[in-house]
Scaffold this active site. Structure first.
Site, short mmCIF file in Angstrom:
data_model
loop_
_atom_site.label_atom_id
_atom_site.label_comp_id
_atom_site.label_asym_id
_atom_site.label_seq_id
_atom_site.Cartn_x
_atom_site.Cartn_y
_atom_site.Cartn_z
N GLY A 100 79.17 65.28 -7.31
CA GLY A 100 78.27 65.66 -6.29
C GLY A 100 77.21 66.46 -6.22
N GLY A 115 74.26 69.79 -5.20
CA GLY A 115 74.50 71.00 -4.46
C GLY A 115 75.35 72.08 -5.05
N CYS A 141 82.90 66.92 -12.64
CA CYS A 141 81.64 67.63 -12.12
C CYS A 141 81.66 68.53 -10.77
CB CYS A 141 80.51 66.60 -11.86
SG CYS A 141 78.88 67.21 -12.01
N GLY A 177 73.66 71.27 -12.27
CA GLY A 177 73.09 72.59 -12.44
C GLY A 177 73.88 73.85 -12.21
N HIS A 210 80.46 63.48 -17.18
CA HIS A 210 80.79 62.16 -16.55
C HIS A 210 81.62 61.54 -17.77
CE1 HIS A 210 78.91 62.87 -12.66
NE2 HIS A 210 78.12 63.86 -13.22
N GLU A 254 82.91 58.43 -16.79
CA GLU A 254 82.55 57.23 -16.21
C GLU A 254 81.07 56.61 -16.86
OE1 GLU A 254 80.07 59.66 -13.54
OE2 GLU A 254 82.09 59.87 -14.41
#
Length: 368
Positions: free
Chosen positions: A228, A230, A256, A300, A342, A344
């Protein structure tokens, strides 16, 4: 569209640096944190990845749009980037099974894209200066844009999961599948759900603020915390869910942002990186097997590696070979593991898809 008919457009960085380019035909202004993705392909999956919400995507590949778009190549129900910055935008496409042009896709999604930017210069600049807020616009009033840009919140401390999470729980997979998973959607990608369903899982996907009681009422065999956008720090509800799952030693897998939530739930801090990792060719080493993996990454923020090394309940399982940052960890006495990248993919290589198999094996071991 003739080049001469296209409007002048600009990229304005928060420090006042300006790069000039052209619009792809749509007028407007878009704000976000400027970041760059080094992938050669997979632009549609990138643009629809919820992890990119709130970001202006700069693509380092020189040509974007040349193979069009396809409805099967999306990672969510809409485009999630704030806008696109690229070098050469292809208005025509040459793939047989494409269902439309990228230009029409941007127009349909009402998302701004600008091209003819010196992307090598921009990447070089923000690689040195670090990620920062920016604006792209067909309005070339620099001073007015600067004033508006100052009001855009910094990504540090910014909660964005609520902007991309499902509003209501939903199901994915075959109802009679042998394994049931409760997944917390803090920006989940469709290919994660596909990977779980292909391994015999029936998944109930919950909103970002779901409680452990709500998720456990499904009577799942395992729990999943998604990727996700932020800063993970404001997601206190998700951290509490992770604490409850871990305290009961239930099978838990995080990817993540979910990986960062697991760290925070155990008192391990996260921090914003200078630039982050975004691309489909990032090298990672599995410290358990000694094998290397080429991985898809998009983040990030990162978990504090030194704190994990000192934590008595954790061990590091993966490291990023470019900068030695933490790429994976597991708990020593709990059925819990997570990775920063990731497995996937979509887009990207499949070197790390074994992690989904590992999750299934952890579930089966717990069932015994």
């Amino acid at each position: 569209m003739k080049y001469s008919q296209r409007k002048k457009a600009i990229l304005l960085l928060a420090d006042g640096t300006v790069f000039e380019g052209k619009s792809i035909g749509t007028d407007g202004t878009a704000f976000g944190e400027i970041c760059y993705n080094t992938g050669m392909t997979g632009y549609q999956e990138v643009f629809t990845d919820p992890s990119y919400f709130g970001q202006l995507m700069l693509t380092t590949n020189a040509h974007i749009g040349n193979y069009g778009v396809n409805n099967d190549e999306v990672e969510s129900d809409s485009m999630k980037i704030s806008g696109l910055v690229c070098k050469n935008f292809s208005f025509f496409y040459s793939r047989d099974n494409a269902q439309g042009s990228l230009q029409n896709y941007f127009e349909k999604e009402n998302t701004l894209a600008i091209s003819d930017i010196d992307t090598r210069a921009v990447v070089s600049y923000i690689r040195d200066k670090g990620a920062m807020n920016a604006v792209i616009s067909t309005d070339t009033d620099i001073e007015a844009l600067k004033a508006k840009l100052q009001a855009v919140p910094d990504m540090n401390g910014l909660e964005l999961a609520s902007k991309v999470s499902t509003k209501e729980p939903y199901f994915f997979g075959e109802e009679d599948a042998p394994i049931k998973i409760s997944a917390l959607d803090i920006g989940i990608k469709k290919n994660i759900l596909r990977n779980l369903a292909n391994r015999g899982c029936y998944i109930k996907v919950f909103p970002y603020n779901a409680t452990f009681e709500e998720m456990s009422a499904f009577n799942p065999d395992g729990y999943f915390l998604s990727n996700g956008p932020g800063d993970p720090s404001p997601l206190k509800d998700a951290q509490n869910v992770a604490k409850e799952i871990i305290s009961r030693n239930l099978p838990l897998f995080g990817i993540c942002l979910g990986h960062q939530i697991i760290a925070l739930a155990n008192g391990i801090s996260t921090y914003k990186m200078h630039n982050g990792h975004r691309g489909i060719n990032h090298p990672v080493k599995n410290l358990i097997t000694g094998k290397g993996e080429i991985t898809s990454q998009n983040h990030g923020f990162v978990v504090n590696k030194e704190e994990v090394e000192k934590h008595p309940d954790f061990e590091i399982t993966h490291v990023h070979l470019n900068d030695n940052t933490l790429a994976g960890m597991r708990m020593k006495n709990k059925n819990c593991f997570s990775v920063q990248y990731h497995p996937e993919a979509s887009p990207g290589p499949h070197d790390s898809s074994y992690l989904f198999d590992q999750f299934i094996e952890n579930i089966k071991s717990a069932q015994k």
